[in-house]
Design an enzyme around this catalytic site. Sequence first.
Site, PDB file in Angstrom:
ATOM      1  N   LYS A  15       0.823  -1.220   0.000  1.00  0.00           N
ATOM      2  CA  LYS A  15       0.000   0.000   0.000  1.00  0.00           C
ATOM      3  C   LYS A  15       0.851   1.261   0.000  1.00  0.00           C
ATOM      4  O   LYS A  15       0.590   2.189  -0.759  1.00  0.00           O
ATOM      5  CB  LYS A  15      -0.882   0.042   1.255  1.00  0.00           C
ATOM      6  CG  LYS A  15      -2.232  -0.589   1.091  1.00  0.00           C
ATOM      7  CD  LYS A  15      -3.082  -0.316   2.324  1.00  0.00           C
ATOM      8  CE  LYS A  15      -2.319  -0.398   3.583  1.00  0.00           C
ATOM      9  NZ  LYS A  15      -2.614  -1.125   4.674  1.00  0.00           N
ATOM     10  N   ARG A  24      10.802  -6.382   5.949  1.00  0.00           N
ATOM     11  CA  ARG A  24      10.646  -4.953   5.645  1.00  0.00           C
ATOM     12  C   ARG A  24      11.544  -4.062   6.519  1.00  0.00           C
ATOM     13  O   ARG A  24      11.707  -4.288   7.714  1.00  0.00           O
ATOM     14  CB  ARG A  24       9.192  -4.553   5.874  1.00  0.00           C
ATOM     15  CG  ARG A  24       8.933  -3.068   5.740  1.00  0.00           C
ATOM     16  CD  ARG A  24       7.510  -2.763   5.538  1.00  0.00           C
ATOM     17  NE  ARG A  24       6.727  -2.833   6.769  1.00  0.00           N
ATOM     18  CZ  ARG A  24       5.427  -2.509   6.818  1.00  0.00           C
ATOM     19  NH1 ARG A  24       4.797  -2.140   5.718  1.00  0.00           N
ATOM     20  NH2 ARG A  24       4.777  -2.573   7.955  1.00  0.00           N
ATOM     21  N   ARG A  81      10.745  -1.516  11.679  1.00  0.00           N
ATOM     22  CA  ARG A  81       9.741  -0.828  12.499  1.00  0.00           C
ATOM     23  C   ARG A  81       9.523  -1.553  13.822  1.00  0.00           C
ATOM     24  O   ARG A  81       9.555  -2.778  13.869  1.00  0.00           O
ATOM     25  CB  ARG A  81       8.411  -0.798  11.736  1.00  0.00           C
ATOM     26  CG  ARG A  81       8.183   0.479  10.987  1.00  0.00           C
ATOM     27  CD  ARG A  81       7.071   0.370  10.015  1.00  0.00           C
ATOM     28  NE  ARG A  81       5.793  -0.018  10.604  1.00  0.00           N
ATOM     29  CZ  ARG A  81       4.634   0.041   9.944  1.00  0.00           C
ATOM     30  NH1 ARG A  81       4.609   0.459   8.702  1.00  0.00           N
ATOM     31  NH2 ARG A  81       3.516  -0.330  10.511  1.00  0.00           N
ATOM     32  N   ARG A 126     -10.064   2.052   8.846  1.00  0.00           N
ATOM     33  CA  ARG A 126      -9.678   0.698   9.248  1.00  0.00           C
ATOM     34  C   ARG A 126     -10.862  -0.037   9.872  1.00  0.00           C
ATOM     35  O   ARG A 126     -10.787  -1.234  10.109  1.00  0.00           O
ATOM     36  CB  ARG A 126      -8.589   0.751  10.323  1.00  0.00           C
ATOM     37  CG  ARG A 126      -7.188   1.030   9.856  1.00  0.00           C
ATOM     38  CD  ARG A 126      -6.426  -0.232   9.605  1.00  0.00           C
ATOM     39  NE  ARG A 126      -5.067  -0.350  10.095  1.00  0.00           N
ATOM     40  CZ  ARG A 126      -3.994   0.334   9.706  1.00  0.00           C
ATOM     41  NH1 ARG A 126      -4.092   1.329   8.898  1.00  0.00           N
ATOM     42  NH2 ARG A 126      -2.797   0.019  10.164  1.00  0.00           N
ATOM     43  N   ARG A 175      -1.668  -7.782  13.904  1.00  0.00           N
ATOM     44  CA  ARG A 175      -2.204  -6.817  12.941  1.00  0.00           C
ATOM     45  C   ARG A 175      -2.950  -7.514  11.801  1.00  0.00           C
ATOM     46  O   ARG A 175      -3.978  -7.034  11.346  1.00  0.00           O
ATOM     47  CB  ARG A 175      -1.069  -5.954  12.380  1.00  0.00           C
ATOM     48  CG  ARG A 175      -0.833  -4.721  13.217  1.00  0.00           C
ATOM     49  CD  ARG A 175       0.620  -4.331  13.222  1.00  0.00           C
ATOM     50  NE  ARG A 175       1.080  -3.866  11.944  1.00  0.00           N
ATOM     51  CZ  ARG A 175       2.329  -4.014  11.505  1.00  0.00           C
ATOM     52  NH1 ARG A 175       3.210  -4.661  12.229  1.00  0.00           N
ATOM     53  NH2 ARG A 175       2.679  -3.518  10.360  1.00  0.00           N
TER      54      ARG A 175
HETATM   55  P1  AMP Z   1       0.209   1.342   9.248  1.00  0.00           P
HETATM   56  O1  AMP Z   1       1.480   2.024   8.924  1.00  0.00           O
HETATM   57  O2  AMP Z   1      -0.938   1.797   8.372  1.00  0.00           O
HETATM   58  O3  AMP Z   1       0.341  -0.165   9.279  1.00  0.00           O
HETATM   59  O4  AMP Z   1      -0.208   1.803  10.732  1.00  0.00           O
HETATM   60  C1  AMP Z   1       0.633   1.482  11.824  1.00  0.00           C
HETATM   61  C2  AMP Z   1      -0.172   1.437  13.101  1.00  0.00           C
HETATM   62  O5  AMP Z   1      -0.794   2.728  13.317  1.00  0.00           O
HETATM   63  C3  AMP Z   1      -1.333   0.461  13.107  1.00  0.00           C
HETATM   64  O6  AMP Z   1      -0.926  -0.843  13.469  1.00  0.00           O
HETATM   65  C4  AMP Z   1      -2.249   1.087  14.153  1.00  0.00           C
HETATM   66  O7  AMP Z   1      -1.771   0.870  15.459  1.00  0.00           O
HETATM   67  C5  AMP Z   1      -2.077   2.576  13.873  1.00  0.00           C
HETATM   68  N1  AMP Z   1      -3.081   3.069  12.878  1.00  0.00           N
HETATM   69  C6  AMP Z   1      -2.845   3.603  11.650  1.00  0.00           C
HETATM   70  N2  AMP Z   1      -3.980   3.956  11.037  1.00  0.00           N
HETATM   71  C7  AMP Z   1      -4.976   3.623  11.882  1.00  0.00           C
HETATM   72  C8  AMP Z   1      -6.408   3.728  11.836  1.00  0.00           C
HETATM   73  N3  AMP Z   1      -7.035   4.215  10.748  1.00  0.00           N
HETATM   74  N4  AMP Z   1      -7.125   3.284  12.910  1.00  0.00           N
HETATM   75  C9  AMP Z   1      -6.503   2.791  13.994  1.00  0.00           C
HETATM   76  N5  AMP Z   1      -5.182   2.660  14.117  1.00  0.00           N
HETATM   77  C10 AMP Z   1      -4.406   3.077  13.075  1.00  0.00           C
END
Ligand code: AMP
Length: 223
Positions: A17, A130, A162, A93, A173
């Site tokens: 993504k 990653r 990360r 989400r 996740r």
């Molecule tokens: P990502 O980089 O999109 O995988 O986001 C990393 C982390 O940020 C996720 O595992 C969540 O803890 C938090 N996060 C990001 N976007 C959201 C969202 N829309 N709703 C809830 N938590 C989020």
Amino acid sequence: MIPGARVVILGRQGAGKGTQCARLSRHYVVPHISTGEILRAAVKDGTPLGQQAKRYMDGGELVPDEVMIGIVDERLRHADAMRRGYVLDGFPRTVAQAQALDGMITERPLDVVVDLEVSREIVLARLAARRVCVDCGANYSVAVPPKQNWTCDFCGGEVIQRDDDTEEAIARRLDLYDLQTAPLADYYKSQGIFDVVDGVGAADKVLARIVAVIDSARERRGA
Ligand code: AMP
């Protein structure tokens, strides 16, 4: 003139993504709004939002809906998003977030929601390998590292794994994705704006598939 776009990209973590959204943002000249990036920047800066979000993020949990909705509502009001649109990455989400988003964009609805489909087995392998730049968020992997000693090719920042890319947090996740985010497909199908794109293959090919879907959705809507 290059047309803008208003799109949401869904997909499991590790589906590519981030990479595709950055390219789409250049293609349509719209901001790439990544809620994960916004949160990671807040954590890095030690802001109250960052302090609040970090414990959820490290455990692979979702940050509460009301916090996320507030962040996105504020970001979508900026002139760039108002004028040309956006590529939303990582939001919504949950169905509650999707409903809140609908309320924010009643006058300028989404063109399309694209689900970037990559199997759980493939994303698990990708996520474990990653690596990301702490400063600009550029993505690398163990197989394709930066040219020099884990220093970002683009900005010179440090390239690391990360905190939430541990095996346990990754599994959590992915489970949460199936549980909370996958129902978004039905939500957007019922609005007639949902499309699935095969996310496996060379990045250029995947981008071309997504652009074709967005352009035909815009044509259908007469945009
Ligand atoms: P990502 O980089 O999109 O995988 O986001 C990393 C982390 O940020 C996720 O595992 C969540 O803890 C938090 N996060 C990001 N976007 C959201 C969202 N829309 N709703 C809830 N938590 C989020």
